[in-house]
Design a protein around this motif. Sequence first.
Motif, mmCIF file in Angstrom:
data_model
loop_
_atom_site.group_PDB
_atom_site.id
_atom_site.type_symbol
_atom_site.label_atom_id
_atom_site.label_comp_id
_atom_site.label_asym_id
_atom_site.label_seq_id
_atom_site.Cartn_x
_atom_site.Cartn_y
_atom_site.Cartn_z
ATOM 1 N N PHE A 130 0.810 -1.222 0.000
ATOM 2 C CA PHE A 130 0.000 0.000 0.000
ATOM 3 C C PHE A 130 0.845 1.277 0.000
ATOM 4 O O PHE A 130 0.590 2.205 -0.773
ATOM 5 C CB PHE A 130 -0.944 -0.007 1.209
ATOM 6 N N ARG A 131 1.856 1.357 0.866
ATOM 7 C CA ARG A 131 2.630 2.601 0.992
ATOM 8 C C ARG A 131 3.391 2.937 -0.284
ATOM 9 O O ARG A 131 3.553 4.102 -0.637
ATOM 10 C CB ARG A 131 3.609 2.503 2.169
ATOM 11 N N ASN A 132 3.849 1.907 -0.994
ATOM 12 C CA ASN A 132 4.548 2.174 -2.253
ATOM 13 C C ASN A 132 3.607 2.734 -3.315
ATOM 14 O O ASN A 132 3.992 3.598 -4.111
ATOM 15 C CB ASN A 132 5.213 0.892 -2.762
ATOM 16 N N VAL A 133 2.365 2.234 -3.339
ATOM 17 C CA VAL A 133 1.368 2.770 -4.275
ATOM 18 C C VAL A 133 1.003 4.200 -3.880
ATOM 19 O O VAL A 133 0.891 5.096 -4.729
ATOM 20 C CB VAL A 133 0.112 1.881 -4.308
ATOM 21 N N GLU A 134 0.833 4.427 -2.579
ATOM 22 C CA GLU A 134 0.474 5.760 -2.094
ATOM 23 C C GLU A 134 1.556 6.782 -2.441
ATOM 24 O O GLU A 134 1.254 7.936 -2.764
ATOM 25 C CB GLU A 134 0.245 5.727 -0.580
ATOM 26 N N LYS A 135 2.801 6.372 -2.398
ATOM 27 C CA LYS A 135 3.904 7.275 -2.726
ATOM 28 C C LYS A 135 3.778 7.797 -4.158
ATOM 29 O O LYS A 135 3.990 8.989 -4.425
ATOM 30 C CB LYS A 135 5.235 6.538 -2.548
ATOM 31 N N VAL A 136 3.409 6.915 -5.084
ATOM 32 C CA VAL A 136 3.214 7.332 -6.476
ATOM 33 C C VAL A 136 2.023 8.281 -6.589
ATOM 34 O O VAL A 136 2.075 9.279 -7.305
ATOM 35 C CB VAL A 136 3.002 6.099 -7.379
ATOM 36 N N ALA A 137 0.931 7.980 -5.880
ATOM 37 C CA ALA A 137 -0.250 8.844 -5.901
ATOM 38 C C ALA A 137 0.086 10.232 -5.360
ATOM 39 O O ALA A 137 -0.403 11.253 -5.876
ATOM 40 C CB ALA A 137 -1.374 8.215 -5.089
ATOM 41 N N ASP A 138 0.929 10.297 -4.347
ATOM 42 C CA ASP A 138 1.343 11.600 -3.799
ATOM 43 C C ASP A 138 2.180 12.388 -4.801
ATOM 44 O O ASP A 138 2.087 13.615 -4.872
ATOM 45 C CB ASP A 138 2.116 11.403 -2.496
ATOM 46 N N HIS A 139 3.020 11.693 -5.575
ATOM 47 C CA HIS A 139 3.770 12.357 -6.649
ATOM 48 C C HIS A 139 2.810 12.992 -7.653
ATOM 49 O O HIS A 139 3.031 14.116 -8.125
ATOM 50 C CB HIS A 139 4.672 11.362 -7.375
ATOM 51 N N MET A 140 1.732 12.271 -7.988
ATOM 52 C CA MET A 140 0.744 12.783 -8.938
ATOM 53 C C MET A 140 0.062 14.040 -8.402
ATOM 54 O O MET A 140 -0.071 15.043 -9.112
ATOM 55 C CB MET A 140 -0.301 11.692 -9.221
ATOM 56 N N VAL A 141 -0.353 13.998 -7.144
ATOM 57 C CA VAL A 141 -1.022 15.151 -6.538
ATOM 58 C C VAL A 141 -0.089 16.364 -6.487
ATOM 59 O O VAL A 141 -0.491 17.495 -6.787
ATOM 60 C CB VAL A 141 -1.526 14.793 -5.118
ATOM 61 N N LYS A 142 1.155 16.140 -6.129
ATOM 62 C CA LYS A 142 2.137 17.232 -6.063
ATOM 63 C C LYS A 142 2.320 17.890 -7.426
ATOM 64 O O LYS A 142 2.359 19.118 -7.541
ATOM 65 C CB LYS A 142 3.465 16.690 -5.550
ATOM 66 N N GLN A 143 2.427 17.056 -8.478
ATOM 67 C CA GLN A 143 2.592 17.594 -9.824
ATOM 68 C C GLN A 143 1.363 18.378 -10.262
ATOM 69 O O GLN A 143 1.472 19.456 -10.852
ATOM 70 C CB GLN A 143 2.854 16.442 -10.800
ATOM 71 N N MET A 144 0.169 17.870 -9.955
ATOM 72 C CA MET A 144 -1.055 18.552 -10.365
ATOM 73 C C MET A 144 -1.269 19.823 -9.567
ATOM 74 O O MET A 144 -1.827 20.793 -10.073
ATOM 75 C CB MET A 144 -2.239 17.594 -10.212
ATOM 76 N N ASN A 145 -0.820 19.841 -8.319
ATOM 77 C CA ASN A 145 -0.875 21.085 -7.528
ATOM 78 C C ASN A 145 -0.072 22.194 -8.192
ATOM 79 O O ASN A 145 -0.488 23.354 -8.229
ATOM 80 C CB ASN A 145 -0.334 20.833 -6.119
#
Length: 492
Positions: A130-145
């Motif tokens: 789970f945490r490895n998948v969440e890390k990628v999702a956080d990268h996506m949110v940061k880029q879209m921000n």
Amino acid sequence: MWLLIPILFYSVIFLYIRHIYTYWKRKGFPTERTGLNWQFLKQVYRREFHYVDAINEAYKAGGERPLYGVYFFFRPTLLVRDVALARTILEIPHGHFDDKRWHYMQGYRKINLLEKLASIFSVPRVEGMFRNVEKVADHMVKQMNALTLGSEQLDMQIVMRTYVINVFANLLYGLDTNLFEPNDSVFKRYILSTLRNRGINSYTFNHLPKKSSLTYRLRDIIKDSVGRREDGGIIRKDIMQLLVKFRNGNNLTNNGKLSWHVENVFEREKLLSIKKLSKIAERFLNIGYESTASAATLTLYEILQAPSIYKKVIEEIRQLSVATKNADNADNRLTYADIDSLQYLGACIKETVRKYPSVPYIERVCGKNFPIPNSRATINEGRTVMIPVMAMQRDERHFKDPDYYRPERFYNVKSGPELDNFMGYGLGASVCVARNFAILVTKLALVKLLQHFDMEYTPTEDIQIVHNPAPVIICKGGFKIRLKTYKNNTLL
């Protein structure tokens, strides 16, 4: 005399083709009326012929018949139109309709690799990733921000595909990489390759060429990742770690204990070579990337078009955010259990898979003669059988108002005809072993996006959704939405 040779030659060709296209009539099966026309040939030549559309049309032409003989070019194919019969065919043992792509010889014994690798995607294993998948999702949110500062529209199909391929790069190939940053990654080239070949794939269903430069680069990544885990002792909670454990003959379940440690053995004792392991990883990538990216993209697409559905999803995520904030959790981080608890969002994903199945049909070759239940007919060895999943899931006999997007079909429903007729994740031996992983990846992406952004989608042109092989949105402008961040950068 010389004129007789071409006449004889063309006569033999004509009789051979006629013999093929009368196969089902000779066997006593109901069949379509065959013939070639210039319209069909022009579609093929212009690459406008879509294989999935042809299957759906053949399914409709079958009327009420449970079986219908069709021809795809020079291949007689038996179309199964009955859900119960389809379930029987795919679940029957004794090698009648096995998927031979996953067969593997181990010593003198033939094994099914997919069955052996299914435990990789068990709930406890996926929870560990789970945490490895969440890390990628956080990268996506940061880029879209960062991109929302310019108030520009984003093509969410590209965003979702980048997110999903990043997940596979991190968990399947063991790379700690961020594809949302500028870099010359082989996986970015993979995205462009799959999009560029969509016209061809619409009817050939090919993926990476066997000897492409991308294939060789992916195999180099596998070799390096396997070496670091076997020789360097690196432990990482991902799919690659479990593939390496399997390669070394380790027990993936460890009698209930989820150990991630690899017990390295001598090369001659390993179950899989690096080349075979690379092929397995490529197959998981080819199958999982397209299907997961499509499910995530089209779920968001449908949610944003229906205000009532969007409101329910947002409210469910809001309640989850409140519960997470009030929980005894120091950093207020989401957990696998939190994501799994989102039942309405889960129903939305399931409805997406029903309406836009990533595998529009299941095809099998009969391994040995199969007597059809409650019939005198027999499917002969070597004949192709096709289960038209997409056509069946859009049949009003199986689903009420099949063209409408209604997540309520699967929300808080534990039994019923629509649930029984659902085949979105496959049936029997063809069921998707990685569905828990795919649902997690899709859910987490949608939760992170809807937690941080207020999204607005106003289509300015007609949207077309085609399979190539998984469903993708086709239009000049793409699937573009306008984003606004919440005041406190969160839904609360």
